[in-house]
Motif scaffolding. Structure first.
Motif, short mmCIF file in Angstrom:
data_model
loop_
_atom_site.label_atom_id
_atom_site.label_comp_id
_atom_site.label_asym_id
_atom_site.label_seq_id
_atom_site.Cartn_x
_atom_site.Cartn_y
_atom_site.Cartn_z
N ASP A 13 0.83 -1.21 0.00
CA ASP A 13 0.00 0.00 0.00
C ASP A 13 0.86 1.26 0.00
O ASP A 13 0.53 2.25 -0.67
CB ASP A 13 -0.91 0.00 1.23
N LEU A 14 1.94 1.22 0.76
CA LEU A 14 2.83 2.37 0.79
C LEU A 14 3.45 2.61 -0.60
O LEU A 14 3.59 3.77 -1.03
CB LEU A 14 3.93 2.15 1.83
N HIS A 17 0.95 4.39 -2.72
CA HIS A 17 0.83 5.81 -2.33
C HIS A 17 2.01 6.62 -2.85
O HIS A 17 1.82 7.74 -3.39
CB HIS A 17 0.74 5.90 -0.81
N ARG A 20 1.99 7.50 -6.65
CA ARG A 20 0.81 8.18 -7.22
C ARG A 20 1.23 9.42 -8.00
O ARG A 20 1.93 10.30 -7.47
CB ARG A 20 -0.16 8.57 -6.11
N THR A 23 -1.90 12.79 -7.66
CA THR A 23 -1.85 13.82 -6.62
C THR A 23 -0.52 14.55 -6.58
O THR A 23 -0.35 15.48 -5.79
CB THR A 23 -2.11 13.19 -5.24
N GLN A 172 -3.71 11.30 4.93
CA GLN A 172 -4.21 10.30 4.00
C GLN A 172 -5.70 10.05 4.21
O GLN A 172 -6.45 9.86 3.25
CB GLN A 172 -3.43 8.99 4.18
N GLU A 175 -7.52 12.78 2.61
CA GLU A 175 -7.49 12.62 1.15
C GLU A 175 -8.53 11.60 0.71
O GLU A 175 -9.18 11.77 -0.32
CB GLU A 175 -6.09 12.19 0.72
N ARG A 176 -8.72 10.54 1.49
CA ARG A 176 -9.72 9.52 1.14
C ARG A 176 -11.13 10.06 1.30
O ARG A 176 -11.99 9.83 0.45
CB ARG A 176 -9.54 8.29 2.04
#
Length: 560
Positions: A13-14, A17, A20, A23, A172, A175-176
């Motif tokens: 997951d990191l 992120h 990305r 963003t 985070q 952001e979600r």
């Protein structure tokens, strides 16, 4: 300069992120050290795998170094900052990954270390990491000549503790969810200050769209509209945890939903809100479409009115006749196209036919009964005196007349048949009534739909008919005005001709003045010696002239 960081798991997951690009304006991997992986995702998975042989649940340490927007670092300075932070945290020589982001024109660097000491097979402690972040940041600010950022742990020098900034996890989370943690904190703080008890505060939270829930690790948490959880103590500005618990002491935590239940409730509310929003959107779109359709119809009506007013009258009469809707034909077509109506109509016709047959059969049975009764009466009358004695004996039970018994048996059978057929007729009439009752609502519904469908045509027909009536009335008015003008002109010509004739023949009042005496006389065109003369005064002469003018004006009034 601000440095934030903390332990974590979830290397995959990191990696998503940090890679990305939606963003960030630019993403660049600066370094992968101590790993065999050739890209960031492989490196992070490999570093997380180092902790598989230990009891460490968070084998990674993720930090980001964020200078001010107007402070640019050279590659050497970035390397110096990372190495200084690594040494302070005790991660010297550990596998690491460096990723540089450019977001809204601002550069910052993410560093991910493996916490697992391979030689000792244990995790490197992360105690006092917030203080260590600030200590490194202050050293680097002095070294690079950057403006100092006041921290909460070191070099306070009597200054108040700065307001807590959102953590990386909270950023985070924001952001979600799309919700600003600062705005949430400000709103919940206002609600806390406006209430004086725990139950009132919980009600205020519910009205604002939040749910007060019980946490697994904390006493109370708040679930926002997006289903994200927040520590209540961190979302109330200037309130200590002990004071918060005292205020909320009137709430039984067992009655509060847990985080999962509160998230499910918020998800249900979000779904309902989304459905309402979708319904409102569709209603708005339908209203807009209806408005556009109405405007289009209005424009078409205006165009039709303009065309109808300019076309010849006979052509308009023909078009009006063609525009009249044929309701009966449309109604018949709609009935034939409706299977339910056709089925109900067939059932009604069959029931009506069955009732008609049952009525004929009943009439036949009734006629049979009447005929047999007449036959029995005639038989009894023909028996005479002896027959009356036989019938008396039969009534007393001493004698039986076979022919009479046969007739009575046939009459009984015929009456029973008539009663049976009467029941059949009643059943057939009931079925026919039910079929008609079923057919009538369908007929009304179809008629309503046909009338609704024909409503625009009827409206267009009525508009054309109205224009036709207006034009016919206008033509009649113009014809009447022309006839009146013709008659007035004819009267005017006759009057002018009469005046000319009188002038030509000398008919009228004649006036002469001699020695101050005004003499007037009426001349009918004959010689003056034959005219009757009369002396009058000047006032009488003026009066006669006025009278003559009035008579002339009256003639013109008749012409008008």
């Amino acid at each position: 300069m601000i440095i934030k960081g903390g332990t974590r798991a979830g290397g995959a997951d990191l990696g998503v992120h940090l890679n990305r690009t939606d963003t960030n304006e630019r993403v660049r991997v600066l370094e992968l050290r101590g790993v065999a992986g050739v890209n960031l995702d492989q490196a992070l998975r490999e570093m997380e795998a180092f902790g598989a042989g230990t009891r460490c649940k968070s084998p990674l340490y993720h930090a980001n170094i964020d200078p001010r927007a107007d402070e640019r670092l050279t590659p050497e300075q970035w390397g110096r900052a990372v190495d200084a932070l690594e040494a302070k945290l005790g991660f010297t020589g550990q596998p690491r990954a460096l990723v540089q982001h450019v977001k809204e024109g601002r550069e910052h660097v993410h560093v991910v270390w493996s916490r697992i000491d391979i030689e000792r097979n244990r995790a490197i402690p992360d105690s006092h990491n917030y203080r260590k972040h600030e200590e490194v940041a202050r050293v680097l600010e002095r070294e690079f000549g950057h403006e100092r950022v006041q921290g909460a742990h070191v070099e306070r020098e009597g200054k108040e503790r700065p307001a807590r900034t959102p953590s990386h996890a909270e950023m985070q989370q924001a952001e979600r969810s799309g919700l600003d943690p600062k705005a949430i904190k400000a709103e919940i703080t206002v609600l806390w200050r406006q209430t004086d008890s725990g139950k009132a505060f919980a009600g205020a939270l519910a009205e604002a769209g939040y749910i007060l829930a019980r946490g697994d690790k904390r006493d109370f948490i708040v679930i926002d509209q997006a289903g994200e959880s927040h520590s209540l103590a961190r979302r109330i500005d200037g309130v200590k945890a002990a004071d918060m618990r005292a205020r909320l002491s009137d709430i039984d935590q067992a009655t509060l939903p847990d985080a999962r239940g509160a998230r499910a409730e918020q998800a249900q509310k979000a779904l309902e809100d989304a459905q309402k929003a979708e319904e409102a959107r569709r209603a708005a779109e339908a209203a807009e479409a209806a408005q556009k359709a109405a405007e289009a119809v209005e424009r078409a009506d205006e165009a039709d009115l303009t065309r109808w007013r300019s076309m010849p009258l006979n052509a308009l009469q023909w078009e009006v006749n063609t525009l009249r809707p044929d309701r009966e034909a449309a109604l018949a077509a709609a009935r034939m196209a409706d299977p339910a109506y056709c089925e109900a109509k067939d059932a009604a016709e069959k029931a009506e036919g069955g009732a008609a047959r049952a009525r004929l059969e009943l009439l036949e049975a009734t006629e049979t009964v009447r005929s047999l009764n007449q036959q029995a009466e005639r038989y009894r009358e023909r028996q005479g005196l002896l027959g009356r004695v036989k019938f008396w004996l039969q009534d007393k039970g001493f004698l039986e007349i076979r022919e009479w018994k046969r007739l009575q048996t046939e009459i009984s059978e015929a009456q029973a048949l008539a009663e049976k057929r009467q029941g059949v007729l009643d059943s057939a009439d009931t079925l026919h009534t039910e079929a008609k009752n079923t057919l009538h609502p369908l007929h009304c519904a179809i008629a309503g739909m046909v009338d609704e469908a024909l409503e625009p045509e009827w409206r267009r027909y009525e508009a054309a008919r109205s224009v036709l009536d207006e034009r016919i009335e206008e033509d009649r008015r113009r014809a009447a005005e022309a006839e009146a003008e013709r008659r007035a002109e004819e009267i005017r010509r006759r009057v002018d001709a009469e005046i000319e004739r009188e002038k030509r023949e000398g008919i009228g009042w004649q006036v002469s003045v001699q020695d101050g005496v005004v003499t007037t006389w009426w001349s009918d065109g004959k010689s003056p010696q034959e005219d009757e003369t009369k002396e009058v005064t000047k006032d009488e002469l003026q009066e006669r002239q006025v009278q003559a003018k009035r008579e002339k004006d009256r003639g013109f009034d008749m012409m008008d």
